[in-house]
Each structure stands twice: as C-alpha cells, then as structure tokens.
Design a protein around this motif. Structure first.
Motif, PDB file in Angstrom:
ATOM      1  N   MET A 192       0.816  -1.211   0.000  1.00 37.86           N
ATOM      2  CA  MET A 192       0.000   0.000   0.000  1.00 37.86           C
ATOM      3  C   MET A 192       0.853   1.267   0.000  1.00 37.86           C
ATOM      4  O   MET A 192       0.323   2.372   0.106  1.00 37.86           O
ATOM      5  N   VAL A 193       2.170   1.102  -0.127  1.00 39.98           N
ATOM      6  CA  VAL A 193       3.048   2.270  -0.222  1.00 39.98           C
ATOM      7  C   VAL A 193       2.735   3.036  -1.501  1.00 39.98           C
ATOM      8  O   VAL A 193       2.750   2.485  -2.606  1.00 39.98           O
ATOM      9  N   GLY A 194       2.413   4.303  -1.359  1.00 35.22           N
ATOM     10  CA  GLY A 194       2.184   5.159  -2.509  1.00 35.22           C
ATOM     11  C   GLY A 194       0.880   4.935  -3.240  1.00 35.22           C
ATOM     12  O   GLY A 194       0.684   5.480  -4.335  1.00 35.22           O
ATOM     13  N   VAL A 195      -0.038   4.179  -2.669  1.00 40.90           N
ATOM     14  CA  VAL A 195      -1.319   3.903  -3.327  1.00 40.90           C
ATOM     15  C   VAL A 195      -2.288   5.059  -3.046  1.00 40.90           C
ATOM     16  O   VAL A 195      -2.585   5.347  -1.889  1.00 40.90           O
ATOM     17  N   PRO A 196      -2.791   5.717  -4.081  1.00 36.38           N
ATOM     18  CA  PRO A 196      -3.719   6.831  -3.846  1.00 36.38           C
ATOM     19  C   PRO A 196      -5.133   6.342  -3.570  1.00 36.38           C
ATOM     20  O   PRO A 196      -5.508   5.215  -3.910  1.00 36.38           O
ATOM     21  N   PHE A 197      -5.909   7.191  -2.924  1.00 36.68           N
ATOM     22  CA  PHE A 197      -7.343   6.942  -2.818  1.00 36.68           C
ATOM     23  C   PHE A 197      -7.979   7.065  -4.196  1.00 36.68           C
ATOM     24  O   PHE A 197      -7.482   7.790  -5.073  1.00 36.68           O
ATOM     25  N   GLU A 198      -9.090   6.379  -4.399  1.00 33.32           N
ATOM     26  CA  GLU A 198      -9.928   6.689  -5.537  1.00 33.32           C
ATOM     27  C   GLU A 198     -10.619   8.027  -5.260  1.00 33.32           C
ATOM     28  O   GLU A 198     -10.852   8.384  -4.115  1.00 33.32           O
ATOM     29  N   ARG A 199     -10.915   8.784  -6.306  1.00 34.25           N
ATOM     30  CA  ARG A 199     -11.535  10.097  -6.108  1.00 34.25           C
ATOM     31  C   ARG A 199     -12.974   9.959  -5.600  1.00 34.25           C
ATOM     32  O   ARG A 199     -13.706   9.071  -6.033  1.00 34.25           O
ATOM     33  N   HIS A 200     -13.353  10.866  -4.701  1.00 35.52           N
ATOM     34  CA  HIS A 200     -14.717  10.926  -4.184  1.00 35.52           C
ATOM     35  C   HIS A 200     -15.210  12.366  -4.256  1.00 35.52           C
ATOM     36  O   HIS A 200     -14.570  13.256  -3.686  1.00 35.52           O
ATOM     37  N   ASP A 201     -16.306  12.599  -4.931  1.00 37.48           N
ATOM     38  CA  ASP A 201     -16.914  13.928  -4.870  1.00 37.48           C
ATOM     39  C   ASP A 201     -17.400  14.215  -3.456  1.00 37.48           C
ATOM     40  O   ASP A 201     -17.225  15.322  -2.932  1.00 37.48           O
ATOM     41  N   THR A 202     -18.015  13.206  -2.853  1.00 38.11           N
ATOM     42  CA  THR A 202     -18.461  13.271  -1.462  1.00 38.11           C
ATOM     43  C   THR A 202     -17.915  12.062  -0.733  1.00 38.11           C
ATOM     44  O   THR A 202     -17.985  10.936  -1.238  1.00 38.11           O
ATOM     45  N   VAL A 203     -17.337  12.283   0.436  1.00 39.84           N
ATOM     46  CA  VAL A 203     -16.829  11.181   1.251  1.00 39.84           C
ATOM     47  C   VAL A 203     -17.901  10.815   2.272  1.00 39.84           C
ATOM     48  O   VAL A 203     -18.257  11.621   3.134  1.00 39.84           O
ATOM     49  N   ARG A 204     -18.400   9.602   2.162  1.00 37.93           N
ATOM     50  CA  ARG A 204     -19.463   9.127   3.051  1.00 37.93           C
ATOM     51  C   ARG A 204     -18.816   8.430   4.250  1.00 37.93           C
ATOM     52  O   ARG A 204     -18.084   7.458   4.083  1.00 37.93           O
ATOM     53  N   VAL A 227     -16.138  19.743   7.527  1.00 42.41           N
ATOM     54  CA  VAL A 227     -15.268  19.648   6.351  1.00 42.41           C
ATOM     55  C   VAL A 227     -16.126  19.559   5.087  1.00 42.41           C
ATOM     56  O   VAL A 227     -17.048  18.742   5.014  1.00 42.41           O
ATOM     57  N   PRO A 228     -15.837  20.382   4.094  1.00 38.19           N
ATOM     58  CA  PRO A 228     -16.606  20.316   2.846  1.00 38.19           C
ATOM     59  C   PRO A 228     -16.524  18.935   2.207  1.00 38.19           C
ATOM     60  O   PRO A 228     -15.465  18.295   2.209  1.00 38.19           O
ATOM     61  N   GLY A 229     -17.658  18.483   1.672  1.00 35.16           N
ATOM     62  CA  GLY A 229     -17.672  17.226   0.952  1.00 35.16           C
ATOM     63  C   GLY A 229     -17.826  15.994   1.804  1.00 35.16           C
ATOM     64  O   GLY A 229     -17.567  14.887   1.336  1.00 35.16           O
ATOM     65  N   VAL A 230     -18.270  16.137   3.054  1.00 32.42           N
ATOM     66  CA  VAL A 230     -18.469  14.998   3.949  1.00 32.42           C
ATOM     67  C   VAL A 230     -19.959  14.779   4.180  1.00 32.42           C
ATOM     68  O   VAL A 230     -20.711  15.732   4.413  1.00 32.42           O
ATOM     69  N   LYS A 231     -20.375  13.534   4.146  1.00 29.84           N
ATOM     70  CA  LYS A 231     -21.722  13.152   4.523  1.00 29.84           C
ATOM     71  C   LYS A 231     -21.629  12.008   5.527  1.00 29.84           C
ATOM     72  O   LYS A 231     -21.030  10.968   5.236  1.00 29.84           O
ATOM     73  N   VAL A 232     -22.163  12.199   6.713  1.00 27.81           N
ATOM     74  CA  VAL A 232     -22.163  11.154   7.734  1.00 27.81           C
ATOM     75  C   VAL A 232     -23.400  10.285   7.513  1.00 27.81           C
ATOM     76  O   VAL A 232     -24.531  10.740   7.695  1.00 27.81           O
ATOM     77  N   THR A 233     -23.180   9.043   7.096  1.00 26.87           N
ATOM     78  CA  THR A 233     -24.290   8.185   6.692  1.00 26.87           C
ATOM     79  C   THR A 233     -24.697   7.154   7.736  1.00 26.87           C
ATOM     80  O   THR A 233     -25.834   6.668   7.704  1.00 26.87           O
ATOM     81  N   GLN A 237     -27.797  17.728   7.559  1.00 26.66           N
ATOM     82  CA  GLN A 237     -27.685  16.498   6.785  1.00 26.66           C
ATOM     83  C   GLN A 237     -28.832  15.548   7.122  1.00 26.66           C
ATOM     84  O   GLN A 237     -29.444  15.652   8.195  1.00 26.66           O
ATOM     85  N   PRO A 238     -29.141  14.598   6.218  1.00 24.86           N
ATOM     86  CA  PRO A 238     -30.169  13.599   6.521  1.00 24.86           C
ATOM     87  C   PRO A 238     -29.791  12.777   7.742  1.00 24.86           C
ATOM     88  O   PRO A 238     -28.598  12.609   8.057  1.00 24.86           O
ATOM     89  N   ALA A 239     -30.765  12.245   8.431  1.00 25.16           N
ATOM     90  CA  ALA A 239     -30.506  11.425   9.610  1.00 25.16           C
ATOM     91  C   ALA A 239     -29.701  10.193   9.224  1.00 25.16           C
ATOM     92  O   ALA A 239     -30.058   9.472   8.280  1.00 25.16           O
ATOM     93  N   PRO A 240     -28.613   9.929   9.920  1.00 24.23           N
ATOM     94  CA  PRO A 240     -27.814   8.738   9.614  1.00 24.23           C
ATOM     95  C   PRO A 240     -28.490   7.479  10.141  1.00 24.23           C
ATOM     96  O   PRO A 240     -29.294   7.529  11.092  1.00 24.23           O
ATOM     97  N   ALA A 241     -28.140   6.345   9.551  1.00 22.35           N
ATOM     98  CA  ALA A 241     -28.610   5.063  10.063  1.00 22.35           C
ATOM     99  C   ALA A 241     -27.892   4.762  11.377  1.00 22.35           C
ATOM    100  O   ALA A 241     -26.692   5.029  11.512  1.00 22.35           O
ATOM    101  N   LEU A 242     -28.630   4.195  12.327  1.00 22.13           N
ATOM    102  CA  LEU A 242     -28.057   3.900  13.647  1.00 22.13           C
ATOM    103  C   LEU A 242     -27.960   2.394  13.854  1.00 22.13           C
ATOM    104  O   LEU A 242     -28.884   1.641  13.514  1.00 22.13           O
TER     105      LEU A 242
END
Length: 453
Positions: free
Chosen positions: A42-54, A74-80, A102-107
């Motif tokens: 995993m050395v140097g492995v980038p994340f895949e791009r996310h418009d929104t990070v859930r 933080v911009p671009g975060v959705k707590v799901t 934000q919408p109510a997250p699942a509990l």
C-alpha cells in the motif's frame, strides 16, 4: 550451544553495549521478523476520487462523539451511519448530524457486533473507529474486508500479531488502514517538520516524544470511560510498558522520515514500579468500590530508547498515573541545533550563537499551509483534530496518497507490546520489524504535504 543461540546472544550483548550506528544497528535485527506478503504493498497507493466522502463512525463516546463536529465541518463529507452499544450516545450523535443540515444517519446499536451489519452498507467510504482498544483491530479488519477505508484511534493495536494482521488486511483488500494520529497535525509539530525538511537542523541525531498526561481522575471516573475500560488496561500482566506511544512517536517519526528513508530497528525499555493508581485509589475511592479488586501492573513511568537504521536515537516516555503537567516532549536535535517543546524553545546556528534559547515565534514563516491557508474548524486539541480530518478528507476527494498509511500506524504502535517485552526481559533490546517489507528506503511524501492546486 547451537550456532543460532550463539548468534542471538552476540546480538543481544552487542545491542546492550551499543552497536554503533547505521548498518550495525540494522544487523542487530533478526530477519525472521517479517512474514511473507499476502497482498500488494500500500506504499504510494492513492485513494480513488470521491466527490463526497461518506463517513461512518463506530464509537460515540468522548472521542468519537467529540469528533463528529470536525467531520461535519469539512466540505464534501456526509455522515451516513453511526454505531455504538449506547443508544443514547448514538441518538445524540445523530442529532448533531441533522442539526448540521444532513439527513438522519442510520443507527446501529444492537450489541457489540452490530457494526458488522453497518459495514455491509454500500454508502460508506471511510470508517472512523473510536472504541475501546480491544475493538480496534477486529473493527478495522472488518472495514477493509467490506471494501471501506478505515481510520483508527490510538493505539493501532496492542500485540505484534495484531499489527501484522492490520498490515496484511490492508494489503489483501487494497484499502487504506490508517492510524489517525492527530498530534502529527499540531501547529508546532508541522512547523518543525517543515524546518527539518528545509535543512535548518542539519543532519538529525536524536529526538524525543511522550505521553505524559495525568489521567488519574479520569481513569477512576465512573462515567468518563464507559465501564471504566481504560483503567483495566493497567491490570493486564502482558502489558507493563508504553500503552500510548503514538502521540509522541508519530511526530518524531515524521521528522526522521521513518518508513521514508529511515526506519526504527530496535528498542529497549525500562519501567518504574506501578504505585500511582493504587495510591490515588487509597486517597479517593470508597472501600466498597470495584477498583479495590484490581491489581495494577502498568509502570507509572516507562522510558524507552529506539534506534533507527541510520543510527539516530529516539527517547519515548509514558506516564498517566502520577501528578505532573502535560507534555509530549516533542524534541528534535541535529548538527545545527535543537528544538524542545512544553514550553516551545529553539536554538539554531548560525542564527543563535549566545547559548540562549530563542523564541519559536521567530519561525512562523515555516508554518504548514494547513495552518495558514485553511480556516480553523471545530474540535479540540488546539485545532489539530480538525486539520487531521480536513486533510484526510481532502486526500480522498482529490484521489491523493494519504499522509499516513498502515505501515506508519504499525511502527508507531509497535512499542506497546515491545516495551512490555523489554521490561519483562530486564531492558533487553527488542527488534522492530520492517512492516514495509523493504520499501522503507524509498523517499516519499508524508505529513509534510504540498498544498494541492
């Protein structure tokens, strides 16, 4: 005496006497410490791009519940999704999410293993684990197995076997498993990191880090740690050493480019008697309290010396059970000068030549771009919590390599089991394996990141 025993005896004797530096320190490490690789590095492995990070959070007590505000800011975060065995804590956290618009997250609150049900969801990109320590490894492994990236609170794990399990799981499932070490994002730590990389300290020689934090009142609180779980770790006979090394070691490892051109090869530890918690209990707890059934074995103060492949030395300290002011030491020294924190002070040639400490504020121009260009957000610890979350989310949204990876987390938490083993063996040196499996030689970025354009 067999050849193998004879070799080990010689290595141990050499380490106690001081095996020089560089190649000699590397030679003191037994090759059998590194198991076969079970996946791609995993050395140097980038994340895949996310418009929104859930984001999903497991553990909503003091730490997890307190971090929700940072994620939501933080911009671009959705707590799901949120998970905790305490339904009240989960509901309180969910209210914070909806209050942020934000919408109510699942509990998920139906017992110890309901997190497994949560992780099967397909609307989670990052899992944040802020639970009691014994749950860190199973929750992290379950997260990457279900295709999620995961950030874990400190410590990463408490045994060498578990550390290798995290490395193997991250590689096998090609998902990042990170020790989210907030102290690496402290303002002083990031400024020093940039100064080190600019060459102001010359060639590095030694450093020090610590977690010296009087936690006695919190450890004996009936409510702060649910079920008083953290105090229980002071009763475990297999762990008598440094239970919380990463706050001090993470930043110093960054200064020394550990896993990025150097690596830690061995450590030796000594510990004091375990007297502080028993004395505090005697002065503050009623005779019928459950704590009177406990026997404390964790050293009040653990002092460890770590050596790198280049011969540099790191001193670690851990003390949470005696009265003293807070300190992480945060000390680095090289051929051109030295910095010491708590309080911050610096001495660098050629600027300082009068043998008097200088004002660290004179070096504000070296502040990291996170501290100068990103507006502060909510959260504790002087702002470092927010900047840690901000940067983690930023790397995920832009598809960048994370600042810290599974190999960093493994090295930073290796002192948990190894300091205890060294103490049990009278301070005998313990080899620290190369979790990167040979890739520590590579020069690559870390927390000292370039601002994305």
């Amino acid at each position: 005496m067999s050849d193998q025993v004879s070799r080990r005896s010689l290595l141990a004797a050499g380490a106690v006497l001081g095996l020089g530096s560089g190649a000699q320190a590397e030679a003191a490490v037994e090759e059998t410490q590194v198991p076969p690789q079970k996946g791609r590095s995993m050395v140097g492995v980038p994340f895949e791009r996310h418009d929104t990070v859930r984001v999903a959070i497991i553990g909503l007590g003091n730490r997890g519940g307190g971090m929700i505000g940072s994620f939501l800011a933080v911009p671009g975060v959705k707590v799901t999704a949120l998970c905790d065995v305490n339904a009240t804590a989960a509901t309180r956290a969910a209210n914070a999410v909806t209050d942020a618009g934000q919408p109510a997250p699942a509990l998920y609150t139906k017992g110890d293993h309901d997190y497994e049900n949560m992780l099967r969801r397909d609307d989670i990109d990052l899992v944040y684990v802020a639970t009691p320590w014994e749950w860190h490894v199973p929750m992290a492994i379950a997260s990457v197995r279900e295709g999620k990236h995961v950030g874990v609170e400190t410590p990463f794990a408490t045994s060498m076997e578990e550390l290798w399990q995290l490395v193997d799981a991250s590689e096998r499932y090609q998902r990042h498993c990170m020790q989210l070490e907030n102290c690496c994002y402290g303002r002083n730590e990031m400024r020093i990191l940039r100064m080190v990389h600019a060459g102001l300290f010359g060639e590095l020689l030694h450093g020090a880090g610590a977690y010296n934090h009087d936690l006695r009142e919190l450890l004996f609180s009936d409510t702060y740690y649910a079920g008083e779980w953290r105090r229980a770790w002071h009763t475990k006979s297999r762990l008598k050493g440094d239970l919380y090394p990463t706050h001090g070691l993470g930043p110093v490892a960054g200064y020394m480019d550990i896993n990025r051109g150097d690596r830690i090869v061995r450590m030796s530890s000594m510990g004091t008697p375990a007297l502080g918690l028993a004395e505090y209990r005697k002065a503050n707890e009623q005779p019928g309290d459950s704590s009177w059934r406990e026997r404390y074995v964790e050293s009040d103060m653990t002092i460890s010396l770590l050596q790198t492949a280049k011969g540099r030395v790191i001193r670690l300290e851990h003390d949470v059970s005696t009265p003293h002011p807070y300190s992480r030491l945060n000390h680095i020294a090289g051929t051109k000068g030295v910095f010491e924190d708590y309080p911050p002070r610096i001495y660098l040639e050629p600027r300082n030549t009068n043998h008097q400490w200088a004002n660290f504020d004179e070096y504000k121009s070296y502040d990291h771009w996170l501290w100068t260009d990103v507006p502060p957000g909510p959260g504790g610890h002087g702002g470092m919590d927010y900047y840690m979350v901000y940067r983690t989310i930023q790397t995920m949204r832009l598809g960048l390599v994370p600042d810290m990876d599974v190999y960093d987390g493994a090295v930073w938490s290796a002192p948990v089991p190894l300091s205890s083993k060294s103490i049990d063996q009278g301070g005998a040196p313990q080899p620290i394996p190369d979790f990167t499996r040979g890739r520590w030689h590579e020069t690559r970025p870390g927390v000292d990141s370039v601002k994305p354009v």
